[in-house]
Design an enzyme around this catalytic site. Sequence first.
Site, mmCIF file in Angstrom:
data_model
loop_
_atom_site.group_PDB
_atom_site.id
_atom_site.type_symbol
_atom_site.label_atom_id
_atom_site.label_comp_id
_atom_site.label_asym_id
_atom_site.label_seq_id
_atom_site.Cartn_x
_atom_site.Cartn_y
_atom_site.Cartn_z
ATOM 1 N N LYS A 101 -0.099 6.686 8.167
ATOM 2 C CA LYS A 101 0.803 5.585 7.799
ATOM 3 C C LYS A 101 0.788 4.432 8.792
ATOM 4 O O LYS A 101 1.308 3.353 8.491
ATOM 5 C CB LYS A 101 2.235 6.124 7.678
ATOM 6 C CG LYS A 101 2.408 7.218 6.630
ATOM 7 C CD LYS A 101 2.115 6.723 5.230
ATOM 8 C CE LYS A 101 2.411 7.798 4.194
ATOM 9 N NZ LYS A 101 2.143 7.351 2.817
ATOM 10 N N LYS B 156 -1.214 -1.524 7.514
ATOM 11 C CA LYS B 156 -2.182 -0.429 7.398
ATOM 12 C C LYS B 156 -3.590 -0.996 7.233
ATOM 13 O O LYS B 156 -4.556 -0.454 7.771
ATOM 14 C CB LYS B 156 -1.834 0.468 6.206
ATOM 15 C CG LYS B 156 -0.473 1.140 6.295
ATOM 16 C CD LYS B 156 -0.154 1.856 4.985
ATOM 17 C CE LYS B 156 1.290 2.318 4.943
ATOM 18 N NZ LYS B 156 1.669 2.860 3.618
ATOM 19 N N GLU C 6 -2.889 2.539 -3.592
ATOM 20 C CA GLU C 6 -2.939 1.885 -4.893
ATOM 21 C C GLU C 6 -1.989 0.698 -4.936
ATOM 22 O O GLU C 6 -1.984 -0.049 -5.913
ATOM 23 C CB GLU C 6 -2.581 2.869 -5.999
ATOM 24 C CG GLU C 6 -3.623 3.954 -6.237
ATOM 25 C CD GLU C 6 -3.273 4.846 -7.414
ATOM 26 O OE1 GLU C 6 -2.069 5.164 -7.577
ATOM 27 O OE2 GLU C 6 -4.184 5.217 -8.174
#
Length: 218
Positions: A14, A74, A165
């Site tokens: 993460k 990220k 996604e």
Amino acid sequence: MKLSELVKERYTTKAFDPSFSLTADQLEEIKTLLQYCPSSTNSQPWHFFITGTKEGKERIAKAAAGRYEVNVPKITNASHVILFCSRSYIDDAYLESLLENEEHNGRFTGADSKKLQRGTRLFYTDMHRFELRDVQHWIEKQTYIALGTLLLGAGMLGIDACPMEGFDPVIMSRELNLREKGLTASVIVALGRHAETDYNRKLPKSRLPQEFIITELV
């Protein structure tokens, strides 16, 4: 390490350490994993955009703005980012190019084996193009086989990964001219090394028990 041990240890990262970079050898391993992914009828209906530059990652991150902004760091802090794209369609010209590539690689023992491969691939492709009319869904399923291959392979290489996604496919398509290339964006994968602030690294994995998800037929 046993593969069964690896899958218990790898996790979705993460937060990435921005000071870490994949080595050239690691990047070549990643490319090889993508090149040799399996797919239905060897259709290989994908394309991968890879970047390790600040500018390239910022282009990918544009599609994660707004409601997906949690994914921006990220992308920008990872060593490398891969955008998995699926072909928008499979036409006869593409099918023939696959066949010619297989012939070039020595897959056929003669004209009959080439004819068999053409007919087999055309049977399944036409089923999805004209009967089931779900060819885009079928194509994207192949892309997700590649995703699974990459995630497992990255774990074997000691590389942390985060599939995402959460991005705007319209923005991504516009940024990389995907429609003109006959592609649609499916999933982003960030690769690198976890940061010490990565909370997910400290949490125990949670999976459903085998007796709930597996039935052994006798």
